[in-house]
Design a protein around this motif. Structure first.
Motif, short mmCIF file in Angstrom:
data_model
loop_
_atom_site.label_atom_id
_atom_site.label_comp_id
_atom_site.label_asym_id
_atom_site.label_seq_id
_atom_site.Cartn_x
_atom_site.Cartn_y
_atom_site.Cartn_z
N ILE A 3 0.86 -1.18 0.00
CA ILE A 3 0.00 0.00 0.00
C ILE A 3 0.89 1.23 0.00
O ILE A 3 1.70 1.42 0.90
N GLU A 6 -2.24 5.93 2.41
CA GLU A 6 -3.52 5.83 3.11
C GLU A 6 -4.25 7.15 2.91
O GLU A 6 -3.72 8.21 3.23
N THR A 189 -11.13 1.42 -9.01
CA THR A 189 -10.84 0.01 -9.24
C THR A 189 -11.14 -0.34 -10.69
O THR A 189 -11.91 0.37 -11.37
N HIS A 217 -0.98 1.82 -5.54
CA HIS A 217 -1.99 1.10 -4.77
C HIS A 217 -2.23 1.87 -3.47
O HIS A 217 -1.29 2.20 -2.74
N VAL A 218 -3.49 2.18 -3.17
CA VAL A 218 -3.82 2.99 -1.99
C VAL A 218 -4.92 2.32 -1.18
O VAL A 218 -5.65 1.45 -1.68
N ARG A 219 -5.04 2.74 0.06
CA ARG A 219 -6.14 2.28 0.91
C ARG A 219 -7.03 3.48 1.21
O ARG A 219 -6.57 4.56 1.57
N THR A 220 -8.34 3.28 1.05
CA THR A 220 -9.32 4.33 1.30
C THR A 220 -10.30 3.85 2.37
O THR A 220 -10.28 2.68 2.75
N GLU A 224 -9.39 -0.96 -0.81
CA GLU A 224 -8.18 -0.70 -1.59
C GLU A 224 -8.54 -0.31 -3.03
O GLU A 224 -9.54 -0.78 -3.58
N TRP A 226 -6.73 2.21 -6.69
CA TRP A 226 -5.55 2.71 -7.37
C TRP A 226 -5.73 4.17 -7.74
O TRP A 226 -6.84 4.64 -7.95
#
Length: 341
Positions: A3, A6, A189, A217-220, A224, A226
């Protein structure tokens, strides 16, 4: 998979407002028109595209949507769209089916339509009858070939005519379409991209895999996803002041969302039901960066239903925004009605 970032809800919404120029309008001009249409301007409600332009560009006039730098097509999900003429390939060839049967169907319908039109403009219905098509909507399946333009003003069926196919590789067009989706709707996504573009899921996954080296690649808060790596600085940067008010039409990219993305934009379930109805969507009221209600218009009367108590200054800002709408055919001031149920 690592990741890279964030992201909070406030960071995501601030990013989307910033890239859409909803915090501060762009100076009037063709550069601003192309920016406003970067992910296309849905125009399935008469003149929605015009109001989306107005929310992003200063000096918008009733005829701005007809600027020679813009064209009207059947775009993503075969909805009516206004796009930049120079981006025609992205919004047409970028949606060509990968599956052989569907691709052949699109090409066959385009060929039959071209033979019927023979350089002329016809209404959609007249062209469909000349082709002996079972339904006029069949013509829409020719749109991804890039050879069909339309002109629809909401009063009757659109006119259709042929243009030469754009000179761009369809795979490159698909990748550019995905980049634009990521830039305007990100984080995103492959599934969301495929649903928005109206392509098959495989096409969405393939596009993201091909772009992998340029994605992060990120976390929301909703899972997850992009983003474009080049957009990372904008996500990390501090938020600037949001515009006092914007009135966004049905189909505007701000809320052209599905699934969990709707929850991110509007956390309250009852408010989501009010914004994304089962029939014709209302417009979205944006107040100081947050979606704060809905609006509908009938002639010169604009009815606003806020979801919370707005201050007098906020109401004044909303009313000023309503009065500035460049609505064609309206020869009297906009009358704002507040529905505070």
């Amino acid at each position: 998979m690592t990741i890279g970032l964030e992201l909070s809800r406030s960071q995501i919404l601030a990013f989307r407002r910033r890239v859409a120029r909803l915090d501060e309008r762009l100076p009037h001009g063709r550069r601003a028109l192309r920016h406003a249409a970067w992910a296309g301007l849905q125009d399935s409600m008469p003149r929605a595209a015009l109001l989306s332009i107005h929310a992003r560009m200063a000096g918008t006039e009733p005829g701005s949507w007809e600027d020679p730098s813009l064209v009207q097509i059947w775009g993503p999900r075969f909805s009516t769209y206004v796009v930049a003429k120079r981006d025609l390939a992205v919004f047409t060839l970028g949606r060509l089916p990968d599956e052989e049967t569907a691709l052949k169907r699109a090409q066959d319908i385009a060929a039959r339509l071209g033979a019927v039109l023979a350089g002329r403009r016809m209404t959609q219905g007249a062209a469909a009858r000349a082709m002996e098509a079972k339904h006029a909507n069949l013509l829409r399946y020719a749109a991804p070939t890039g050879t069909v333009l339309i002109r629809w003003d909401g009063a009757r069926q659109p006119d259709v005519w042929n243009v030469p196919a754009p000179d761009m590789d369809p795979h490159k067009a698909r990748l550019e379409l995905a980049r634009r989706y990521l830039h305007v709707f990100g984080p995103a996504t492959p599934e969301a991209f495929a649903r928005w573009a109206g392509t098959g899921l495989f096409s969405g996954i393939n596009a993201f895999e091909t772009l992998a080296k340029s994605l992060m690649h990120v976390r929301t808060p909703i899972g997850e996803a992009w983003i474009l790596s080049r957009d990372e600085p904008l996500f990390r940067s501090g938020t600037g002041p949001a515009a006092a008010a914007r009135l966004l039409p049905s189909g505007d990219t701000w809320f052209l969302l599905q699934g969990a993305d709707r929850e991110l934009l509007v956390p309250n379930e009852s408010q989501r039901r009010a914004l994304w109805t089962s029939r014709v969507w209302p417009g979205a009221l944006l107040v100081e960066g947050e979606t704060a209600g809905t609006w509908r218009r009938a002639g010169h009367v604009l009815t606003i239903q806020p979801w919370c108590r707005l201050s007098r200054a906020q109401r004044n800002a909303v009313e000023a925004e309503a009065e500035s709408m460049p609505l064609p055919g309206i020869d009297r001031p906009i009358d704002v009605h507040w529905d505070d149920r």
